[in-house]
Design an enzyme around this catalytic site. Structure first.
Site, short mmCIF file in Angstrom:
data_model
loop_
_atom_site.label_atom_id
_atom_site.label_comp_id
_atom_site.label_asym_id
_atom_site.label_seq_id
_atom_site.Cartn_x
_atom_site.Cartn_y
_atom_site.Cartn_z
N GLY A 68 31.56 43.95 47.07
CA GLY A 68 30.99 44.35 45.46
C GLY A 68 29.34 43.76 45.35
N VAL A 75 28.09 40.94 45.10
CA VAL A 75 27.47 40.14 46.08
C VAL A 75 27.72 40.41 47.60
CG1 VAL A 75 27.52 37.35 46.78
CG2 VAL A 75 28.13 38.34 44.46
N LYS A 84 34.65 28.96 32.63
CA LYS A 84 35.12 30.20 33.07
C LYS A 84 35.95 30.98 32.14
CE LYS A 84 34.34 32.37 37.13
NZ LYS A 84 32.98 32.35 37.91
N GLY A 96 35.19 42.52 51.00
CA GLY A 96 34.91 42.41 49.51
C GLY A 96 33.31 42.79 49.55
P1 NAD Z 1 32.86 42.34 42.38
O1 NAD Z 1 33.85 42.54 41.39
O2 NAD Z 1 31.48 43.05 42.43
O3 NAD Z 1 33.21 42.70 43.76
C1 NAD Z 1 34.40 42.23 44.38
C2 NAD Z 1 34.95 43.02 45.42
O4 NAD Z 1 36.01 42.63 46.09
C3 NAD Z 1 35.31 44.40 45.09
O5 NAD Z 1 34.58 45.54 45.55
C4 NAD Z 1 36.80 44.71 45.24
O6 NAD Z 1 37.09 45.94 45.36
C5 NAD Z 1 36.94 43.74 46.51
N1 NAD Z 1 38.29 43.29 46.65
C6 NAD Z 1 39.25 42.74 45.50
N2 NAD Z 1 40.41 42.33 46.31
C7 NAD Z 1 40.18 42.67 47.51
C8 NAD Z 1 40.85 42.33 48.53
N3 NAD Z 1 42.28 41.82 48.75
N4 NAD Z 1 40.42 42.63 50.01
C9 NAD Z 1 39.33 43.22 50.18
N5 NAD Z 1 38.44 43.41 48.93
C10 NAD Z 1 38.80 43.17 47.81
O7 NAD Z 1 32.47 40.71 42.49
P2 NAD Z 1 31.34 39.87 42.72
O8 NAD Z 1 30.39 39.50 41.71
O9 NAD Z 1 30.69 40.51 44.08
O10 NAD Z 1 32.05 38.57 43.25
C11 NAD Z 1 32.87 38.52 44.32
C12 NAD Z 1 33.17 37.03 44.41
O11 NAD Z 1 32.32 36.16 44.62
C13 NAD Z 1 34.26 36.54 43.50
O12 NAD Z 1 35.29 35.77 44.15
C14 NAD Z 1 33.40 35.77 42.51
O13 NAD Z 1 34.12 34.85 41.93
C15 NAD Z 1 32.31 35.10 43.65
N6 NAD Z 1 31.09 34.76 42.98
C16 NAD Z 1 30.51 35.72 42.33
C17 NAD Z 1 29.01 35.21 42.01
C18 NAD Z 1 28.02 36.44 41.34
O14 NAD Z 1 26.93 36.07 41.01
N7 NAD Z 1 28.53 37.57 41.13
C19 NAD Z 1 28.72 33.95 41.84
C20 NAD Z 1 29.51 33.01 42.63
C21 NAD Z 1 30.89 33.27 43.14
#
Ligand code: NAD
Length: 367
Positions: free
Chosen positions: A195, A197, A93, A193
């Site tokens: 975002g 996902v 990572k 969150g």
């Molecule tokens: P992203 O950056 O698109 O979305 C994250 C969201 O969380 C954002 O909208 C942000 O504003 C919000 N956020 C941050 N801190 C916050 C808080 N304290 N309270 C409420 N909301 C908050 O990220 P993503 O790609 O959607 O990933 C989300 C999570 O899933 C992460 O932990 C990531 O490591 C994990 N993940 C993602 C993937 C993937 O395919 N993108 C795969 C496995 C795991």
């Protein structure tokens, strides 16, 4: 003092070699570039099963210790995620220190790509929090050791929708184990969150008839997603005060900790965030004792990894989705194992994942 502060102070002071925090990590690479302002750390936990693949996160960490701790925990989680998903990949990572909305430039991503390239394929990158397919396009111009690039460039695109589908499968398996049915209609789900996902998860949940409440630190996202999917918005300061059947952490990790668990009203925790348990042993046990069913994060959020792996082994979207659907059965198996052996669900998943790594190590030693 928060759990995270305690973890930091415990784990990151003192020597590197032999210390608990760095235990078993193969390599940690610090990348710095004055011109673009790049400050990144690449963590390679294990290459036993294959090259270490894992996304890059861009986050405005409060201090460097937080960034180091995050990359160590995230890269280790990737080893187990690849292992339990049957992929021939190791765990790695990267984190970039900075605010992705303000500090991210194409030049910075190019420079980061050159650092990834310098590792010669031991580490393969992809998207994570704060990073999108455009950024991966920039990285791709500097290195072939990148996945999750746009479909127009021959890649598999944004892995997030597949991650969300896997989380949805894991959540349904948890519902089946807890309530005897995987029908989520009428269930109250808090998605923290929204975002990449989180938003797609909201789509699956609302289509399934769940009553969804969303929470995010960005007001614009809250308004856009609630209007699109007709969800409620949580407006208070502490989401755990809200009534919910399922808590779906889809922001950052460590939200399941000594402070939050006693406040939780949910029966299930199932979300996309990596490293949801601040301390996997302590909080895995606390959750079990609180009667909450925890769907292990690295198991149910593996869909995106399965999807980006397709860029390496050339299987198609349909095959990625089929493999992601298997998360449902694997999650049920993990719950059964946890019940039978009297261990936490996290321990059960870890046991299976570690066995595959240890078996491969033996094979390599005996070869
Ligand atoms: P992203 O950056 O698109 O979305 C994250 C969201 O969380 C954002 O909208 C942000 O504003 C919000 N956020 C941050 N801190 C916050 C808080 N304290 N309270 C409420 N909301 C908050 O990220 P993503 O790609 O959607 O990933 C989300 C999570 O899933 C992460 O932990 C990531 O490591 C994990 N993940 C993602 C993937 C993937 O395919 N993108 C795969 C496995 C795991």
């Amino acid at each position: 003092m928060s759990d995270l502060k305690i973890l930091n102070e415990k784990s990151l002071s003192g020597p590197v070699f032999g210390s608990e925090a760095y235990k078993n990590h193969e390599q940690l690479v610090f990348c710095q570039d004055e011109e673009t302002g790049l400050k990144a750390i690449i963590g390679i936990h294990s290459t036993v099963l294959g090259p270490a693949l894992g996304g890059t996160r861009m986050w405005n960490y409060e201090n460097e210790a937080d960034a180091i701790r995050d990359v160590l925990r995230l890269s280790r989680g990737m080893t187990f995620k690849a292992s339990i998903s049957g992929l021939n990949l190791g765990g790695g990572k990267a984190v970039i220190i900075g605010d992705s909305r303000k500090d991210k430039t194409d030049a910075l991503m190019h420079k980061f790509g050159r650092f990834v390239n310098s590792l010669g394929g031991r580490y393969i990158t992809a998207e994570d929090v704060g990073i999108n397919t455009h950024d991966m396009e920039m990285v791709k111009m500097e290195t072939d050791h990148v996945t999750g690039i746009p479909e127009s460039m021959g890649g598999s695109g944004d892995p997030s929708p597949v991650t969300a589908y896997g989380v949805f499968m894991g959540m349904k398996a948890a519902a089946h184990h807890r309530w005897g049915s995987d029908n989520l209609e009428g269930k109250k789900v808090m998605v923290q969150g929204i975002g990449h996902v989180g938003e797609t998860l909201v789509k699956h949940l609302t289509e399934a008839g769940a009553r969804v409440t969303i929470n995010d630190i960005h007001e614009d996202r809250l308004i856009a997603v609630s209007e699109k999917y007709n969800t409620s918005i949580f407006k208070g300061h502490n989401i755990f005060e809200d009534d919910m059947d399922i808590y779906a952490p889809c922001a950052l990790g460590a939200t399941v900790n000594s402070v939050t668990i006693p406040m939780m009203k949910c029966e299930i925790i199932a979300g996309a965030a990596n490293n949801q348990l601040a301390d996997e042993r302590v909080h895995g046990q606390m959750v079990k004792e609180a009667g909450i069913l925890y769907a292990p994060d690295f198991l149910i959020n593996a869909g995106g990894l399965i999807n980006v792996y397709s860029e390496i082994v050339h299987y198609d979207r349909a095959e990625s989705l089929r493999r992601t659907e298997n998360i449902y059965d694997t999650t049920l198996d993990i719950f059964t194992m946890s019940d039978k052996e009297g261990i936490t669900t996290h321990e059960a998943a870890l046991k299976i994942a570690m066995k595959r790594v240890e078996d491969r190590k033996l094979e390599l030693t005996n070869a």
